[in-house]
Design a protein around this motif. Structure first.
Motif, mmCIF file in Angstrom:
data_model
loop_
_atom_site.group_PDB
_atom_site.id
_atom_site.type_symbol
_atom_site.label_atom_id
_atom_site.label_comp_id
_atom_site.label_asym_id
_atom_site.label_seq_id
_atom_site.Cartn_x
_atom_site.Cartn_y
_atom_site.Cartn_z
ATOM 1 N N ILE A 175 15.033 -6.026 -47.005
ATOM 2 C CA ILE A 175 14.628 -4.619 -46.829
ATOM 3 C C ILE A 175 14.869 -4.179 -45.387
ATOM 4 C CG2 ILE A 175 12.641 -3.039 -46.832
ATOM 5 C CD1 ILE A 175 13.664 -3.672 -49.630
ATOM 6 N N ASP A 176 14.555 -5.052 -44.416
ATOM 7 C CA ASP A 176 14.786 -4.730 -42.995
ATOM 8 C C ASP A 176 16.278 -4.525 -42.720
ATOM 9 O OD1 ASP A 176 12.101 -4.864 -42.488
ATOM 10 O OD2 ASP A 176 12.138 -6.912 -41.706
ATOM 11 N N PHE A 177 17.125 -5.360 -43.359
ATOM 12 C CA PHE A 177 18.586 -5.237 -43.211
ATOM 13 C C PHE A 177 19.047 -3.867 -43.714
ATOM 14 C CE2 PHE A 177 22.701 -5.464 -45.380
ATOM 15 C CZ PHE A 177 23.537 -5.958 -44.384
ATOM 16 N N ILE A 178 18.567 -3.475 -44.891
ATOM 17 C CA ILE A 178 18.956 -2.185 -45.479
ATOM 18 C C ILE A 178 18.448 -1.037 -44.609
ATOM 19 C CG2 ILE A 178 18.680 -0.675 -47.488
ATOM 20 C CD1 ILE A 178 18.312 -3.253 -49.191
ATOM 21 N N ARG A 179 17.165 -1.162 -44.186
ATOM 22 C CA ARG A 179 16.533 -0.086 -43.406
ATOM 23 C C ARG A 179 17.281 0.167 -42.091
ATOM 24 N NH1 ARG A 179 11.202 -1.673 -43.518
ATOM 25 N NH2 ARG A 179 10.740 -0.450 -45.371
ATOM 26 N N LYS A 180 17.821 -0.896 -41.492
ATOM 27 C CA LYS A 180 18.558 -0.763 -40.220
ATOM 28 C C LYS A 180 19.754 0.173 -40.403
ATOM 29 C CE LYS A 180 21.292 -4.049 -38.897
ATOM 30 N NZ LYS A 180 21.822 -5.370 -38.490
ATOM 31 N N PHE A 181 20.485 0.028 -41.503
ATOM 32 C CA PHE A 181 21.628 0.901 -41.788
ATOM 33 C C PHE A 181 21.177 2.316 -42.116
ATOM 34 C CE2 PHE A 181 23.903 -3.098 -42.416
ATOM 35 C CZ PHE A 181 25.165 -2.800 -41.892
ATOM 36 N N VAL A 182 20.145 2.429 -42.951
ATOM 37 C CA VAL A 182 19.688 3.749 -43.400
ATOM 38 C C VAL A 182 19.121 4.561 -42.230
ATOM 39 C CG1 VAL A 182 18.055 4.966 -44.906
ATOM 40 C CG2 VAL A 182 19.263 2.945 -45.757
ATOM 41 N N ASP A 183 18.341 3.892 -41.367
ATOM 42 C CA ASP A 183 17.731 4.596 -40.232
ATOM 43 C C ASP A 183 18.769 5.102 -39.229
ATOM 44 O OD1 ASP A 183 15.280 4.193 -41.324
ATOM 45 O OD2 ASP A 183 14.668 2.564 -39.984
ATOM 46 N N LEU A 213 17.272 0.025 -58.598
ATOM 47 C CA LEU A 213 17.667 0.642 -57.334
ATOM 48 C C LEU A 213 16.581 1.576 -56.818
ATOM 49 C CD1 LEU A 213 19.945 0.843 -55.273
ATOM 50 C CD2 LEU A 213 20.889 2.711 -56.582
ATOM 51 N N GLN A 214 15.933 2.302 -57.730
ATOM 52 C CA GLN A 214 14.869 3.227 -57.343
ATOM 53 C C GLN A 214 13.722 2.480 -56.656
ATOM 54 O OE1 GLN A 214 15.261 6.688 -58.077
ATOM 55 N NE2 GLN A 214 13.636 6.861 -56.569
ATOM 56 N N ASN A 215 13.361 1.310 -57.191
ATOM 57 C CA ASN A 215 12.294 0.504 -56.585
ATOM 58 C C ASN A 215 12.649 0.099 -55.171
ATOM 59 O OD1 ASN A 215 10.738 0.616 -58.877
ATOM 60 N ND2 ASN A 215 11.512 -1.294 -59.739
ATOM 61 N N ALA A 216 13.901 -0.340 -54.969
ATOM 62 C CA ALA A 216 14.347 -0.742 -53.623
ATOM 63 C C ALA A 216 14.393 0.465 -52.688
ATOM 64 C CB ALA A 216 15.720 -1.407 -53.706
#
Length: 598
Positions: A83-91, A153-156
């Protein structure tokens, strides 16, 4: 015949698999042809957005035809580092690209194992034209788009970018918060004009609407709004069976909070404060229509100048409805017994258990197995909780109450009937009569276990031979909390108090050959538990059980029926709970709180 292109192939593949019908395919192709070439949608997008086709069924076919790889998030490790990996890109995305990512339902997921410089992007619709526009902002040289089921995907997505509750945002931005302090005369009359004025200038509406949204997003089954002394109102959510305080509204007259709820509910009189009322609310939340059942009851407080009311709002989210019998969680011999009982052309299937034990969920799942266009399925429920496709659900109201509806169905040529609850002798007699005259009947009864349902019907005045030959099966059900997979702890064999476990019902072999767990607690769960599972006690009416009831005479021996049922293979609620412990899904303490000694 004109040559068909790739999108037509999608339509014909979906038609062949029964996902859509020919009429829908024809209409969707016309819509596609009518759209300009510049922003033309593919057939899959038209079917989902314009004709409510099943999203995952459609885009699974689209992904296969376009050769997109499928990634199942339920099989991947979506933990905190991921989740932290994904959040880094999204942020790092600009606001417009971030909004586009949410609309396109896509996420950067991980780097490819074979090509470490290639980013794998998961999307619920891998053909969405916004994906490359967002992907160019990730700052990677290569990327691959893979298909992922929408719900997974919605949950993630909600973990990475929690959905914003606009009502609560407005509430927090309100100057000075909410302060409603309306004076009340000693004669206990309510100044309605002053109350209306205060509600209009306060943010109470946002608080009530915000609680509805938040309850759905948190997965609460109920919202409890409780008036308290000292101009205080508490909002509690029932999560995984337990009440959890969500919000305390201070310095606000409780009547004002209740008035706002009543104003937003159908079939409720705002000015009635002395009697119980039932109503409902309907809201579109996160693109899904959610129904709420509202129950209002007057309660006593120490401040007699106030007219206190307790409000309970049941969240009826049909996304939680189980239509597949396999997903009910029936264990051991219960599965075969239940299927055998509902496949019979007549007889009654009875679900027992306390309020909130999942009886309705099980009955709806059973109904979905037997509903067919060739049979007339009638339901009499008060109130109706879920809309059941293929059934005619009778409307209870002032002109037709529950008893009238029950009598009316006998003249309405039914094949299958659901009687919401056998509440008295009249209801029970009609349900039994239906079962004995060639109808498959479903109903519920409030008893502690399956054998006690037999004696309850007998005490209602139903003849033993009618009970014996009308009933196919009685299923007692409970919901128990399941352990959080992120923090549950295996109990070392050296720490297990064998005497306690053996006394509870475990065997030495159970303890030695299975890993047993205990609840710990973390930020993802409620004290070590997350979610609930059902345990069942299925009393199938064998010849021996029927004979025992017929010969009972003046009193039905529940214990004798229980002993015979266990001989016939029935698992008790306690046994079913022990199996859940052996599966590593719950704890002995949780099973003990929901069951009694066998």
């Amino acid at each position: 015949m004109a040559q068909i292109d790739i999108t037509d192939k999608i339509g014909f593949a979906l038609l062949k698999k029964g996902v859509i019908d020919y009429e829908t395919l024809e209409k969707s192709l016309k819509v596609k042809e009518s759209e300009g070439t510049r922003n033309r949608r593919n057939l899959g997008q038209i079917l989902v957005h314009d004709f409510n086709a099943d999203h995952d069924a459609v885009f699974k076919e689209v992904a296969d035809l376009y050769a997109f790889r499928e990634i199942s998030l339920s099989e991947e490790k979506v933990d905190k580092p991921r989740i932290d990996f994904i959040r880094k890109f999204v942020d790092s995305l600009p606001d417009n690209a971030r909004e586009m990512l949410l609309q396109a339902k896509m996420l950067p997921f991980r780097f490819d194992e074979k090509q470490p410089d290639k980013l794998v992007i998961v999307a619920a619709d891998p053909t969405d034209r916004r994906i490359p526009l967002v992907a160019r902002n990730f700052g990677v040289k290569k990327y691959e788009v893979a298909y992922c089921k929408l719900r997974e995907l919605q949950n993630a997505l909600e973990q990475v970018v929690p959905p914003e509750n606009e009502f609560l945002k407005l509430l927090s931005e309100a100057d000075g918060g909410i302060e409603v302090g309306v004076g009340v005369d000693d004669d206990v009359s309510v100044d309605e004009e002053a109350l209306e004025a205060e509600i209009s200038k306060s943010a109470l509406i946002n608080l009530v609407e915000g609680s509805l949204v938040e309850a759905v997003r948190q997965g609460a089954s109920d919202i409890h709004i409780i008036a308290k002394e000292g101009n205080r109102t508490e909002f509690w959510f029932r999560l995984d069976g337990n009440l959890k305080l969500w919000h305390v509204q201070e310095n606000t007259w409780p009547e004002a909070v209740a008035a706002v709820v009543k104003d937003r509910s159908k079939n409720v009189d705002r000015f009635e404060r002395e009697m119980s009322q039932d109503g409902f609310i309907q809201r579109l939340i996160d693109d899904h229509m959610i129904r709420f059942r509202v129950s209002i009851m007057p309660i006593v407080g120490i401040e007699y100048r106030h007219k206190y009311e307790s409000i309970v709002i049941r969240v009826l989210d049909d996304r939680k409805v189980i239509t597949d019998l396999e997903k009910l969680g029936l264990q051991g011999p219960s599965i075969a017994a239940f299927k055998k009982a509902i496949e019979k052309p007549q007889g009654i299937v009875i679900l027992t258990g306390p309020t909130g034990s999942g009886k309705s969920t099980t009955l709806v799942a059973a109904l979905h197995q037997v509903i067919d266009p060739t049979v007339n399925v009638l339901t009499v429920e008060e109130p109706v909780e879920y809309i059941i496709k293929g059934a005619r659900q009778l409307k209870i109201g002032t002109k037709m109450d529950f008893d009238l509806a029950i009598r009316g169905i006998l003249r309405h040529d039914p094949d299958i009937v659901l009687v919401g609850e056998m509440r008295d002798k009249t209801t029970a007699e009609i349900a039994i009569k239906l079962a004995n005259t060639g109808h498959l009947t479903f109903s519920t009864l409030h008893t502690n276990d399956a054998p006690s349902a037999v004696s309850r019907l007998y005490k209602m005045g139903i003849e033993p031979f009618l009970i014996a030959y009308a009933i196919n099966i009685i299923v007692a059900q409970r919901l128990i909390r399941t352990l959080c997979n992120s923090c549950k702890r295996p109990i070392p064999k050296s720490e297990i108090d064998r005497e306690v476990f053996l006394k509870f019902g475990f065997t030495d072999e159970d303890i030695d050959s299975h890993t047993l767990y205990e609840a710990v607690g973390c930020e993802k769960c409620n004290g070590g538990y997350k979610g609930r599972a059902a345990i069942h006690e299925a009393l199938y009416f064998t010849r021996e059980v029927r004979n025992m009831i017929v010969k009972a005479g003046g009193e039905i021996d529940e214990e004798a029926v229980r002993v015979q049922a266990i001989k016939d293979g029935m698992w008790t609620l306690r046994r079913s709970g022990i199996e859940r412990c052996k599966e590593g899904r719950t704890t002995m303490e949780e099973v003990a709180s929901a069951t009694t000694d066998d």
